[in-house]
Scaffold this active site. Structure first.
Site, short mmCIF file in Angstrom:
data_model
loop_
_atom_site.label_atom_id
_atom_site.label_comp_id
_atom_site.label_asym_id
_atom_site.label_seq_id
_atom_site.Cartn_x
_atom_site.Cartn_y
_atom_site.Cartn_z
N LYS A 1 36.99 41.97 -3.67
CA LYS A 1 37.00 40.57 -3.23
C LYS A 1 38.15 40.30 -2.27
CE LYS A 1 34.64 38.43 -7.20
NZ LYS A 1 34.46 39.58 -8.09
N PHE B 1 31.93 31.21 -14.68
CA PHE B 1 32.09 29.91 -15.33
C PHE B 1 31.11 29.81 -16.50
CE2 PHE B 1 33.64 27.41 -11.33
CZ PHE B 1 34.84 28.09 -11.38
N HIS C 1 34.80 35.89 -2.63
CA HIS C 1 33.99 35.83 -3.86
C HIS C 1 32.56 35.44 -3.49
CE1 HIS C 1 32.60 35.47 -7.80
NE2 HIS C 1 33.55 34.73 -8.35
N GLU D 1 42.24 39.26 -16.87
CA GLU D 1 41.55 40.54 -16.71
C GLU D 1 42.49 41.71 -16.94
OE1 GLU D 1 38.31 42.75 -13.78
OE2 GLU D 1 39.40 40.98 -13.04
N HIS E 1 36.85 42.15 -11.46
CA HIS E 1 36.38 40.82 -11.06
C HIS E 1 37.39 40.25 -10.06
CE1 HIS E 1 34.16 37.14 -11.22
NE2 HIS E 1 35.18 36.45 -11.71
N CYS F 1 29.23 33.37 -11.73
CA CYS F 1 29.76 34.48 -10.94
C CYS F 1 29.40 35.85 -11.49
CB CYS F 1 31.27 34.34 -10.81
SG CYS F 1 31.79 32.74 -10.17
#
Length: 409
Positions: free
Chosen positions: A332, A396, A337, A311, A300, A161
């Site tokens: 997002k 990831f 996403h 975060e 994010h 991502c």
């Protein structure tokens, strides 16, 4: 080290297929999430995604190309075409010093599934001879290079991502080091497929909400996972002197890039956010951050229970007592996403926030999580004299990327 500026931008997204449309819908708080139309979801726990709408590949390529290319490649070529046209870099002054850094987290998943079904149903002779080049994750960068005669390096970034942000950061490093004058950078994704959605469901990563307005809800106490999106974002990065020599329009300056790894878990973020905080600190240090700066972070912010808390902790660690003053939003909440395209799309959103002194909102943030207690610009856009923008992307594998941007001076 050379300064690096952005001279062109292009986007294909769930809320708009041009930069102007994308920005207008961000500021309007438009939600790009809706029922999945790409396959029958009867047997699926997840029924919504943020799909690209009204995209016509024939605006960017001929019918033969459109038939041969995976959707992720078509999105990439379209976004790159917009960015290159916007930048005015053609004809290239030096093809050998013009490069591409463009990635995809997953690559041609749609092609893989279609060709595998042919194999099972009709045997190996029915598999397309274009199967491999349509599928592999480097092909977007290769085809962009072919289209514009970019004879410098043409490389994919593949950091889950964080892919789009990694591509921009690595392109920035290449230009700063003197390896290139111009780099077309970004990311693309088209993974809303039966197999990918099933895989994300079974790892309990996706929101199970069937309400588009209650699915991608970063920092909200109701959140239960992310919503898959798709699309592509492309930026033309250019050595400052090269841009000035041709009197180019300059959107912003990329002034910092931090990249770290959690080295913790294949899919779960480090709970204390220490390494994502360190990525932010690295970008802030390069950008010359001071307490006088007014900072915007495009988070994010995926709407996962663990990720949004990590975060939040990372921002507090990176900014210390100044964290409460930082204005943060997750776009997002509108785009879902976009996976490998997210970092590039969000860098574009950050640049436009800087240029317009206007912060896109975190829509649907109606019940803030007490553990996410910073300023997430809920529900409505906000006028703000931002001097520094950070765009965070975490993937990831523990990949953490933070990009720092300023208005061009």
């Amino acid at each position: 080290m050379d300064r690096v500026v952005v001279t062109g931008m292009g986007i294909i997204s769930p809320i708009g297929n041009t930069v102007v449309e994308f920005w207008n819908n961000l500021i309007a708080g438009k939600c790009g999430v809706g029922p999945i139309t790409k396959f029958d979801t009867t047997d699926y726990k997840v029924r919504v995604a943020a799909e690209v709408k009204d995209f016509d590949p024939l605006n960017y390529m001929d019918k033969t190309e459109a038939m041969r290319y995976d959707p992720y490649i078509k999105f990439a070529l379209a976004a790159a075409e917009q960015a290159v046209s916007d930048s005015g870099i053609l004809p290239l002054s030096d093809p050998e010093r013009t490069a591409v850094y463009f990635g995809s987290a997953i690559g041609g998943m749609d092609t893989f599934m279609r060709e595998h079904e042919k194999l099972l149903k009709n045997g190996p002779r029915r598999v397309s001879p274009f199967f491999i080049p349509m599928m592999i994750a480097n092909m977007a960068s290769g085809l962009i290079a072919i289209r514009y005669n970019c004879r410098g390096f043409a490389m994919p970034s593949v950091t889950a991502c964080a892919t789009g942000a990694s591509a921009i950061g690595e392109a920035w490093e290449k230009i700063r080091s003197g390896s290139a004058d111009v780099v077309i950078a970004g990311g693309s994704e088209a993974a809303i497929t039966r197999c990918a959605v099933a895989g994300f469901i079974n790892m309990k990563a996706l929101s199970l909400s069937e309400d588009p307005d209650a699915a991608s809800i970063p920092f909200d106490s109701r959140r239960d996972g992310f919503v898959m999106g798709e699309g592509a974002g492309a930026l033309v990065l250019e050595r400052y002197e090269h841009a000035m020599e041709r009197n180019a329009k300059i959107y912003a300056e990329i002034c910092g890039y931090g990249a770290t790894c959690d080295a913790y878990h294949l899919a779960t973020p480090r709970p204390d956010g220490q390494e994502s905080a360190r990525a932010m600190k690295l970008a802030l240090r390069q950008a010359g951050w001071t307490k006088e700066d007014r900072v915007y972070i495009n988070a994010h912010g995926t709407s996962t229970p663990l990720g949004d808390i990590a975060e939040t902790l990372a921002v507090k660690e990176a900014f210390g007592e100044e964290a409460a003053k930082v204005e943060i939003s997750s776009t997002k909440s509108m785009t879902g996403h976009m996976l490998g395209a997210a970092g590039a799309a969000e860098a574009i959103a950050s640049i436009l926030a800087l240029r317009n002194s206007l912060i896109p909102p975190t829509i649907h943030l109606q019940n803030p999580d007490p553990a996410c207690d910073l300023d997430y610009v809920p529900l409505e856009p906000r006028k703000s004299d931002i001097t520094l923008a950070l765009s965070n992307s975490f993937g990831f594998g523990g990949h953490n990327v933070s990009l720092a941007m300023r208005n061009f001076r």
